[in-house]
Design an enzyme around this catalytic site. Sequence first.
Site, short mmCIF file in Angstrom:
data_model
loop_
_atom_site.label_atom_id
_atom_site.label_comp_id
_atom_site.label_asym_id
_atom_site.label_seq_id
_atom_site.Cartn_x
_atom_site.Cartn_y
_atom_site.Cartn_z
N SER A 23 12.44 -3.09 7.40
CA SER A 23 11.89 -2.28 8.13
C SER A 23 12.04 -2.14 9.78
CB SER A 23 10.34 -2.38 8.15
OG SER A 23 10.06 -2.35 6.66
N THR A 68 3.29 -6.17 4.51
CA THR A 68 4.10 -6.55 3.47
C THR A 68 3.39 -7.83 2.69
OG1 THR A 68 6.30 -6.92 2.37
CG2 THR A 68 6.08 -7.74 4.67
N LYS A 72 -1.00 -6.86 1.76
CA LYS A 72 -1.52 -5.35 1.43
C LYS A 72 -2.82 -5.29 0.96
CE LYS A 72 3.04 -3.51 0.31
NZ LYS A 72 3.94 -2.48 -0.32
N ASN A 93 -0.57 -0.28 3.21
CA ASN A 93 1.07 -0.89 3.60
C ASN A 93 1.02 -0.38 5.19
OD1 ASN A 93 1.68 2.01 3.45
ND2 ASN A 93 3.57 1.53 2.80
N ASP A 108 3.09 4.11 0.33
CA ASP A 108 4.25 3.80 -0.83
C ASP A 108 4.21 5.04 -1.93
OD1 ASP A 108 5.05 1.50 0.00
OD2 ASP A 108 3.47 0.16 -1.04
N GLY A 130 5.57 -1.48 -16.32
CA GLY A 130 4.98 -2.48 -15.29
C GLY A 130 3.65 -2.40 -14.74
N TYR A 217 15.77 -2.07 -5.09
CA TYR A 217 16.72 -1.75 -4.40
C TYR A 217 17.98 -2.82 -4.21
CZ TYR A 217 14.07 -3.45 -0.61
OH TYR A 217 13.24 -3.71 0.21
P1 ATR Z 1 4.40 -6.02 -7.77
O1 ATR Z 1 3.26 -6.10 -6.70
O2 ATR Z 1 5.86 -5.95 -7.17
O3 ATR Z 1 4.13 -4.96 -8.68
P2 ATR Z 1 3.68 -8.18 -9.31
O4 ATR Z 1 2.14 -7.85 -9.24
O5 ATR Z 1 3.90 -9.44 -9.72
O6 ATR Z 1 4.44 -7.44 -8.37
O7 ATR Z 1 3.84 -7.39 -10.83
C1 ATR Z 1 4.96 -7.57 -11.67
C2 ATR Z 1 5.30 -6.87 -12.78
O8 ATR Z 1 6.60 -7.09 -13.24
C3 ATR Z 1 4.01 -6.98 -13.71
O9 ATR Z 1 3.96 -5.87 -14.47
C4 ATR Z 1 4.68 -7.92 -14.75
O10 ATR Z 1 4.19 -8.11 -16.13
P3 ATR Z 1 2.76 -8.90 -16.41
O11 ATR Z 1 1.73 -8.37 -15.76
O12 ATR Z 1 2.82 -9.06 -17.67
O13 ATR Z 1 2.83 -10.30 -15.63
C5 ATR Z 1 6.20 -7.44 -14.76
N1 ATR Z 1 7.03 -8.72 -15.37
C6 ATR Z 1 7.59 -9.87 -14.48
N2 ATR Z 1 8.49 -10.54 -15.02
C7 ATR Z 1 8.53 -9.95 -16.37
C8 ATR Z 1 8.96 -10.52 -17.71
N3 ATR Z 1 9.97 -11.35 -17.76
N4 ATR Z 1 9.13 -9.48 -18.55
C9 ATR Z 1 8.27 -8.34 -18.80
N5 ATR Z 1 7.61 -8.05 -17.42
C10 ATR Z 1 7.51 -8.80 -16.38
#
Ligand code: ATR
Length: 275
Positions: A23, A68, A72, A93, A108, A130, A217
């Site tokens: 940023s 960040t 947040k 954010n 976002d 996700g 990214y």
């Molecule tokens: P962010 O805030 O960037 O979204 P987060 O809250 O840690 O990060 O979320 C990470 C996402 O990646 C979640 O949806 C997580 O799935 P879970 O809810 O089951 O943990 C997903 N994720 C991370 N590693 C994974 C893996 N090896 N296989 C499948 N999903 C994964």
Amino acid sequence: MKLPNGQTAFAGVLGWPVNHSLSPFIHNRWLEQNAVNALYLPFPVQPDALGTVLLALPKMGCAGVNLTIPHKEAALDLLDGVDETARRIGAVNTVVMRDGKTYGHNTDAYGFITSLKAADYCKDNALVIGAGGAARAVVTALLQDGFACVTVMNRTREKAEALKSLGRAVEVVDWQPVLPHADVVVNVTSLGMHGQPELSVDMKHLPPHAVVADIVYAPLETPLLVQAKAQGFKAIDGLGMLLFQAQAAFSLWFGINPEVTDELRQQVLKQREGV
Ligand code: ATR
């Protein structure tokens, strides 16, 4: 860059850690291009200091800050006001500072949907893979954009179920290797990021007009996007979301809508190699 003087304003990003943030590069380029007498700085702020910092900054002439990881969500209870979108997403954010007060926004969702608009897409149904913090912004953006159905698929199904509170159009499916039919697919997991395993899926049920987006990214072309392109789908990388969320924040602070150009994209990518 011109040296600061007595009229120089400032903005910045609060994070812990904050040294990898792109940023400062993005906002200082725009400040220079638009001849705004201000600086944008990274501020390493430990979680327990966020409240103190958010009280002090507006009293020091700060125009506003980005937040960040890990600030947040915590900021929601620490600000004088929080707008509807940020409240719904459950994360702030961007903070705007005015008359000694702090107002929280979330750019976002705007960043994601503006980036998606580089493609023509059909708004019948989207599949979001996700269910973490970023998923809340992406699902909110898709709902605000008018998608008839937003299906969430997450390894941990309960977390996907929790996103149903965002709107009646949100549905949940079990985690599965073969993607169900969708007009737009968005990866919001960390899979595919440098150092993480890739997101391995079969796209055989996607229609030819499907758009596949990734909010990761680094790398710019995740294995998911490489696969999507190889199968003839339009692919949208995560850099656009980063740049457009920054554009909306800049506009809130300085009243100018800065340009997101291909040149800026290239410069940011080059900068990323250096951090
Ligand atoms: P962010 O805030 O960037 O979204 P987060 O809250 O840690 O990060 O979320 C990470 C996402 O990646 C979640 O949806 C997580 O799935 P879970 O809810 O089951 O943990 C997903 N994720 C991370 N590693 C994974 C893996 N090896 N296989 C499948 N999903 C994964």
